[in-house]
Write an enzyme that holds these catalytic residues in place. Structure first.
Site, PDB file in Angstrom:
ATOM      1  NE  ARG A  58     -17.522 -14.478 -35.578  1.00 29.98           N
ATOM      2  CZ  ARG A  58     -17.138 -15.630 -36.138  1.00 29.98           C
ATOM      3  NH1 ARG A  58     -16.002 -15.712 -36.812  1.00 29.98           N
ATOM      4  NH2 ARG A  58     -17.901 -16.681 -36.027  1.00 29.98           N
TER       5      ARG A  58
ATOM      6  NE  ARG B  27     -17.702 -21.388 -38.761  1.00 30.16           N
ATOM      7  CZ  ARG B  27     -18.426 -20.803 -37.781  1.00 30.16           C
ATOM      8  NH1 ARG B  27     -19.276 -21.505 -37.064  1.00 30.16           N
ATOM      9  NH2 ARG B  27     -18.264 -19.524 -37.531  1.00 30.16           N
TER      10      ARG B  27
ATOM     11  NE  ARG C 292     -19.623 -17.568 -40.594  1.00 35.32           N
ATOM     12  CZ  ARG C 292     -20.227 -17.689 -39.410  1.00 35.32           C
ATOM     13  NH1 ARG C 292     -20.895 -18.787 -39.123  1.00 35.32           N
ATOM     14  NH2 ARG C 292     -20.155 -16.725 -38.524  1.00 35.32           N
TER      15      ARG C 292
ATOM     16  CE  LYS D 201     -23.737 -20.205 -31.242  1.00 30.88           C
ATOM     17  NZ  LYS D 201     -22.270 -20.092 -31.284  1.00 30.88           N
TER      18      LYS D 201
ATOM     19  NE  ARG E 183     -24.051 -13.758 -31.628  1.00 31.62           N
ATOM     20  CZ  ARG E 183     -23.991 -14.780 -32.479  1.00 31.62           C
ATOM     21  NH1 ARG E 183     -25.078 -15.365 -32.910  1.00 31.62           N
ATOM     22  NH2 ARG E 183     -22.826 -15.221 -32.897  1.00 31.62           N
TER      23      ARG E 183
END
Ligand code: ADP
Ligand code: ADP
Ligand code: ZN
Length: 215
Positions: free
Chosen positions: A172, A128, A161, A14, A89
């Site tokens: 998650r 990431r 992160r 996203k 969400r």
């Protein structure tokens, strides 16, 4: 008016695709995750409220994020459109969004769901890396910077992160399935809904999105 909502599990791309829309269409990216991380970093009241939920891979309470988005959408740069990345969400967030856009005389014209298999999501999230200065996104294997740990665009430092670690990633993905995936049916029933295959080449995926936005 291009009011866009990006749906998709953590790691679906996203943020990566939203940044390409910003460049091409000149409308702002509204990432609730980025805004919450900023608040945590600055130690504001909002940040203090959000931190424990984020660290656990859970969702921050609806009223908190709805308030942030309401304020953000009222800013003048959202006049021609916006890309909501990571909001809504939950169903109550989607209902609140409908109300906010109505109040502001705006619309949601495109809801784009990015689809990627779980096994790939885990690999994407664990590799990431994000630029501390400009927010550009990289992946150690799939989209590496020219020089390890350094942003190609601005020379900033790349970091991982806190919630991109294995245990939190699992939470998650579970949170997504339970609370966010029902939004797919919510929007599918209302039209303007597009699901796209979001694995493979980043630029090819962007072409699919562009084709939707140009129609
Ligand atoms: P991802 O890259 O996994 O899609 P984000 O950066 O969008 O993650 O969000 C990181 C975290 O911020 C989430 O796990 C959640 O705790 C919180 N968050 C972001 N957006 C929302 C939202 N719309 N509602 C509730 N919590 C949110
Ligand atoms: P989201 O915002 O949905 O959580 P990101 O845009 O941050 O997802 O992407 C998650 C990770 O996957 C990042 O490291 C990014 O570089 C990488 N990535 C994004 N798109 C692709 C793709 N098409 N193929 C492989 N890796 C990708
Ligand atoms: Zn950078």
């Amino acid at each position: 008016m291009k009011g866009i909502v990006f749906l998709g599990p953590p790691g679906a791309g996203k943020g990566t695709q939203a940044k390409k829309i910003v460049e091409k269409f000149g409308i702002p990216q509204i990432s609730t995750g980025d805004m919450l991380r900023e608040a945590v970093k600055e130690g504001t009241e909002l940040g203090k409220k959000a931190k424990e939920f984020m660290d656990a891979g859970a969702l921050v309470p609806d009223e908190v994020v709805i308030g942030i988005v309401r304020e953000r959408l009222a800013k003048p740069d959202c006049e021609k459109g916006f890309i909501l990345d990571g909001f809504p969400r939950t169903i109550p967030q989607a209902e609140a969004l409908d109300e906010v856009v109505r109040e502001l005389g705006k619309a949601i014209n495109y809801v784009i769901a990015l689809e990627v298999d779980d096994s790939e999501l885990i690999e994407r999230l664990s590799g990431r890396r994000t630029c501390r200065s400009c927010g550009a996104m990289y992946h150690v294997k799939f989209n590496p910077p020219a020089k390890e740990g350094v942003c190609d665009k601005c020379g900033g430092e790349l970091f991982q992160r806190d919630d991109d670690r294995e245990e939190t990633i699992k939470n998650r993905l579970k949170t997504y399935k339970e609370q966010t995936a029902p939004l797919i049916d919510y929007y599918r029933e209302r039209g303007n809904f597009y699901a796209i295959e979001a694995s493979g080449d980043i630029d090819e995926i962007f072409s699919r999105i562009e084709a939707i936005l140009n129609q």
